[in-house]
Design a protein around this motif. Structure first.
Motif, short mmCIF file in Angstrom:
data_model
loop_
_atom_site.label_atom_id
_atom_site.label_comp_id
_atom_site.label_asym_id
_atom_site.label_seq_id
_atom_site.Cartn_x
_atom_site.Cartn_y
_atom_site.Cartn_z
N GLU A 72 -11.34 24.27 -62.47
CA GLU A 72 -11.69 25.23 -61.77
C GLU A 72 -12.98 25.45 -61.02
N GLY A 73 -13.76 24.53 -60.97
CA GLY A 73 -15.12 24.43 -60.44
C GLY A 73 -15.97 25.42 -60.72
N ALA A 74 -15.93 26.05 -62.16
CA ALA A 74 -16.94 27.01 -62.66
C ALA A 74 -17.59 26.31 -63.89
N TYR A 75 -18.81 26.97 -64.31
CA TYR A 75 -19.32 26.62 -65.38
C TYR A 75 -18.57 27.15 -66.82
#
Length: 620
Positions: free
Chosen positions: A1-4
């Motif tokens: 998702e490209g998120a932390y």
């Protein structure tokens, strides 16, 4: 998702017991407030006590005044008033005393602390000191350049050489006991001089003269004989046997490598070992000259069999050698030593399997000589001569595609390809070809250590030899134990020419005088010479070189200048053969025109043949 991703904070501490303390530091604000409060309370207590005491004294005086009556009482009252006035006057004169400081109230201790103290004995300190005079010093300066340093070194070397010569020249005094008289006699022994060293050069010349007389008819054939019968043979040619080179100690060893010296065209090196892994023993390195076929010029013995060798093109005294045990070495022919000047070891990265070929390369950026080696362990290694040691660097590792081996506990182990031969491009420094035991030929670059530029499915068995054409930049030749010799264009995956020689091919070599002539030897003892410009289908000459049965020819090499070839076999014999005129035909001169010569002509000649074979639309 490209998120932390958020992670919950888990507290790892479990608290079992908590107790808040009641100790307050004196220096803190709370401590100061408590001390001020306690001091004010004690001041109030003292004032209250003094007020109560003064009230009691006044009551006592009043009771005394009430008891006497009449005149006496009045008199006493007057005298008392006078006394009181005098005391008050004195009290006013005297200064009021300072108010007494209230003692500090000790804070209640919440814990049962006990203070203890102990005294220890202090050792007396001792000091020692020395006073010295400063060391003498002197300031000097001098301008130094590299020539000054060089001259100083040369003077030092000359001085050491002269000292050595003086030591050699000194006569040795020897003491000897006379048995008859019992006296010790001393006499000077003359210095030992090797008588052979004085006449070594003259002896070598004399030996060559004797050999020239002995083999005079062969020398005459080598120099002047041209087979006139070639005119009646059409296109076919012959090989004329000349000298045979054999050494007593190498009769049980096979010829494993041959290399001509680049400077002295009559000198060639021969490596001796064994291709049978069950019969491995010592090896030998011999250097023969055509001027003395009866005995080698240089002889070196090694613990392991010699598998390959190569002369340095710029330093003809340096000879690189590869051994069966995986070591490589460099022999310096200028040094009168039987041991190599440089040799690899297990610590310096030697190969784990036999070294099948070595090739010198151009000096590196630091002008250090370097050469490459290929081995059955799949490593192609660059060796550099740095000062007094060989420094190795792995250039590439040959991996066998899609082949894995079952290891212990079900592990899949990658297997490496086994390199058997290689050759570097004559013009493009970084480009080289590697032949393997699996029959594949890899086109590699020095700049890429993990991948190949191209892979040729060349042969069905091991590639015994591979060589670039000395004239045409795109053409190379390969031979194999699968009975074939193939000529390739490195830009095309399929071979240009394929020749089946009917038995395993041991070695193949391009001629130095023509781009279309090459020679090959097979294990049945025959030598085959081809000229594609004359006959593209069959060899011009097929001749039995070895006469003994069960003797296999192993290597062949063209002389760079003279029209001769040398062939080695499994019994340590080297045969020199002269090519007949049909095998070295040059372009015919047309009337009124000079025949064109040079590399351009040779390139054009081979290119013309390749254009007939290439498929339409393929790369030129």
């Amino acid at each position: 998702e490209g998120a932390y991703q958020l992670v919950d904070d888990i507290d790892q501490t479990a608290i079992h017991f908590t107790l808040n303390g009641y100790l307050v530091p004196k220096d803190s604000d709370e401590g100061r407030r408590q001390s001020i409060r306690s001091s004010t309370e004690s001041g109030r207590f003292i004032e209250k006590a003094s007020v109560e005491a003064s009230a009691e004294t006044t009551e006592e005086t009043e009771t005394k005044d009430e008891e006497p009556t009449g005149d006496a009482e009045e008199e006493e009252a007057q005298t008392a008033e006078a006394a009181e006035e005098a005391e008050t006057a004195e009290a006013e004169e005297v200064e009021e005393p300072l108010p007494t400081k209230a003692p500090e109230k000790k804070l209640a201790n919440q814990f049962n602390f006990i203070e203890r103290g102990s005294t220890t004995h202090h050792n007396p300190l001792r000091e020692k000191g020395y006073q010295t005079d400063p060391a003498p010093f002197e300031t000097f300066s001098e301008n130094v350049n590299q020539w000054f340093i060089y001259d100083a070194y040369m003077e030092e070397l000359e001085r050491i050489e002269k000292a050595k010569e003086k030591e050699k020249a000194k006569p040795v005094v020897i003491k000897k006991e006379d048995k008859a008289t019992g006296r010790k006699l001393s006499y000077v022994e003359p210095p030992h001089v090797d008588t052979l060293s004085k006449v070594a050069k003259a002896a070598k010349i004399a030996e060559r003269m004797v050999n020239l007389n002995t083999f005079d008819d062969i020398a005459q054939d080598f120099k002047y004989f041209e087979d006139a019968s070639d005119e009646f043979r059409g296109q076919e040619g012959t090989l004329l046997p000349l000298w045979k080179f054999q050494y007593e100690k190498t009769k049980k060893l096979a010829v494993t490598a041959i290399s001509w010296n680049p400077k002295y065209k009559d000198l060639f090196a021969v490596g001796y070992g064994s291709y049978d892994f069950m019969k491995q023993g010592y090896g030998m390195l011999l250097l023969y000259t055509l001027k003395n076929p009866s005995f080698p010029e240089y002889s070196f013995t090694s613990e392991s069999g010699v598998m390959c060798l190569d002369f340095h093109s710029d330093h003809p005294n340096l000879l690189a050698v590869g051994f069966y045990d995986g070591n490589v070495a460099i022999y310096n022919l200028k040094k009168a030593s039987s041991q190599p000047s440089y040799k690899s070891s297990a610590k310096s990265g030697k190969h784990t399997e036999p070294v099948w070929q070595v090739k010198w390369q151009k000096d590196d950026m630091d002008n250090n000589s370097n050469f490459f080696s290929v081995s059955s362990d799949g490593r192609i290694v660059s060796w550099t001569l740095v000062k007094n040691e060989l420094v190795h660097m792995d250039v590439i590792k040959l991996s066998a595609d899609g082949t894995t081996m079952q290891g212990p506990e079900g592990l899949q182990l990658q297997t490496f390809g086994s390199g058997t031969s290689f050759d570097f491009h004559k013009k493009i420094d970084y480009l080289f070809l590697v032949g393997t035991e699996e029959g594949k030929i890899y086109k590699c670059s020095k700049n890429y250590s993990s991948q190949f530029l191209d892979v040729f499915e060349a042969h069905h068995m091991a590639v015994d030899s591979i060589s670039w054409n000395p004239f045409h930049l795109k053409v190379f030749i390969s031979c194999s134990s699968d009975w074939t010799v193939k000529i390739w264009d490195h830009t095309i995956k399929t071979p240009m020419f394929v020749y089946d020689l009917g038995t395993a091919v041991g070695d193949v070599a391009w001629s130095p005088y023509s781009s279309t002539v090459f020679a090959a030897v097979t294990i049945d003892g025959q030598a085959h010479v081809f000229d594609l410009n004359i006959n593209k289908l069959e060899p011009l000459c097929t001749q039995l070189v070895v006469t003994r049965k069960q003797n296999k020819t192993t290597h062949i090499q063209f002389n760079p200048v003279y029209p001769i070839i040398i062939v080695g076999d499994e019994q340590g014999l080297i045969v020199c053969l002269k090519l007949s005129p049909n095998l070295r035909k040059m372009p015919k001169e047309k009337k009124g025109q000079e025949a064109k010569k040079g590399p351009e002509v040779e390139i054009a000649k081979l290119e013309k043949l390749l254009s007939l074979v290439r498929e339409p639309g393929s790369k030129d």
